[in-house]
Design a protein around this motif. Structure first.
Motif, short mmCIF file in Angstrom:
data_model
loop_
_atom_site.label_atom_id
_atom_site.label_comp_id
_atom_site.label_asym_id
_atom_site.label_seq_id
_atom_site.Cartn_x
_atom_site.Cartn_y
_atom_site.Cartn_z
N UNK A 154 -14.37 7.42 -7.48
CA UNK A 154 -14.41 6.03 -7.05
C UNK A 154 -13.85 5.85 -5.64
N UNK A 155 -14.37 4.85 -4.95
CA UNK A 155 -13.98 4.48 -3.59
C UNK A 155 -12.86 3.44 -3.66
N UNK A 156 -11.98 3.43 -2.65
CA UNK A 156 -11.07 2.30 -2.48
C UNK A 156 -11.44 1.56 -1.21
N UNK A 158 0.80 -1.22 0.00
CA UNK A 158 0.00 0.00 0.00
C UNK A 158 0.83 1.27 0.00
N UNK A 159 2.12 1.12 0.29
CA UNK A 159 3.01 2.28 0.25
C UNK A 159 3.90 2.25 -0.99
N UNK A 160 3.70 1.27 -1.86
CA UNK A 160 4.48 1.18 -3.09
C UNK A 160 4.09 2.33 -4.03
N UNK A 207 -4.24 6.05 3.72
CA UNK A 207 -5.32 7.01 4.03
C UNK A 207 -4.76 8.40 4.28
N UNK A 208 -3.62 8.48 4.95
CA UNK A 208 -3.00 9.77 5.23
C UNK A 208 -2.41 10.40 3.97
N UNK A 209 -1.95 9.55 3.06
CA UNK A 209 -1.37 10.05 1.81
C UNK A 209 -2.42 10.71 0.92
N UNK A 210 -3.66 10.20 0.98
CA UNK A 210 -4.73 10.71 0.12
C UNK A 210 -5.93 11.14 0.96
N UNK A 211 -5.84 12.26 1.63
CA UNK A 211 -6.91 12.70 2.54
C UNK A 211 -8.24 13.02 1.85
N UNK A 212 -8.22 13.24 0.55
CA UNK A 212 -9.45 13.54 -0.18
C UNK A 212 -10.09 12.28 -0.80
N UNK A 213 -9.38 11.16 -0.74
CA UNK A 213 -9.89 9.91 -1.31
C UNK A 213 -10.83 9.24 -0.32
N UNK A 269 0.27 3.39 -5.25
CA UNK A 269 -0.27 4.68 -4.84
C UNK A 269 -0.59 5.56 -6.05
N UNK A 270 0.18 5.42 -7.10
CA UNK A 270 -0.13 6.15 -8.32
C UNK A 270 -1.49 5.74 -8.87
#
Length: 271
Positions: free
Chosen positions: A129-131, A112-114, A147-153, A118-119
């Protein structure tokens, strides 16, 4: 509206679905099998979730959803590591395609940190879309980083991260759930309870875990999911509904309605 936010269909294939070890569910499960169960439990719709990592299955699920109006959305699979991810998302882009899930039974949380993964996740918001996060407890730190990397996702945690319900909740699981829930873009499905336990369970076994997610996520970010037919390994459809409804009976009727459908309806944008 009452929504079962997590269920599956498949034409059983022992190679494709090698993770299905219980002979009870090593067979086909299709819309006609769940429809009477939904009616008896007063559910108006479901969210259909992938069980195989193939775009072929994603199309199969979307076809079934188009043919059955009780299926209100599909969480499919696409290769988030692919350089062609945007083309894949565009190909499936339609009203019933609500998001993507990646199964992680044989992977460590580091995927999940790859950067490549992440791209792919970064492209989901472009298609609204949801993950869906499917992890084991030891993989929760990776989910938190995502989750912290993409706060708007928009994210939703499936199956409470698959804790061992036969034991008391571990302190590590509690802490990781609390950290994940601190991100307001993450919701949680109360799903997988009977899928993750043996046949000799008691409804009270689940209460300590539900206490944690209620305190962590609050009533606004929780939604019920049966995980049918995987849940049949532990009990009936009626039993899983009763476990959750009985637990929330101490809360207000409005809170129960949120968990049993209102939140899912809003989260998945079900009209």
């Amino acid at each position: 509206m009452r929504i079962d936010a997590h269920q599956h269909f498949w034409h059983f294939d022992p190679e494709k679905y090698s993770w299905i070890s219980d002979k009870k569910i090593q067979k086909d499960f299709l819309p006609s099998d769940i429809k009477p169960l939904l009616k008896n439990a007063n559910f108006e719709g479901t969210i259909l979730v992938q069980a195989d990592q193939s775009e072929e299955e994603t199309q199969f699920l979307l076809n079934l959803a188009a043919e059955n109006d009780f299926v209100k959305g599909v969480i499919g699979w696409v290769d988030l590591n692919s350089e062609e991810i945007e083309a894949s998302l565009a190909r499936f882009s339609e009203k019933l395609f609500k998001g993507v899930r990646h199964t992680v039974y044989d992977e460590k949380g580091e995927f999940m940190t790859d950067p490549a993964f992440q791209s792919g996740v970064s492209k989901l918001a472009n298609f609204d879309l949801i993950y869906e996060i499917l992890v084991f407890p030891y993989q929760l730190p990776g989910a938190l980083a995502l989750a912290e990397k993409f706060p708007e996702q928009k994210f939703v945690l499936d199956h409470l991260a698959k804790p061992d319900f036969s034991k008391a909740p571990s302190e590590q699981w509690k802490q990781d759930i609390q950290k994940l829930a601190a991100n307001k873009n993450v919701f949680c499905k109360i799903s997988g309870l009977l899928s993750e336990t043996g046949k000799d369970w008691n409804p009270s076994d689940f209460s300590p875990f539900l206490d944690v997610v209620v305190k962590s996520f609050g009533m606004e970010r929780l939604m019920f999911g049966s995980d049918w037919p995987v849940s049949l390994s532990g009990g009936s459809y009626e039993e899983i509904v009763k476990i959750v409804e009985d637990y929330f009976s101490i809360y207000s009727e409005e809170d129960l309605k949120k968990v049993m459908g209102i939140t899912a309806g809003d989260f998945y944008k079900i009209s």
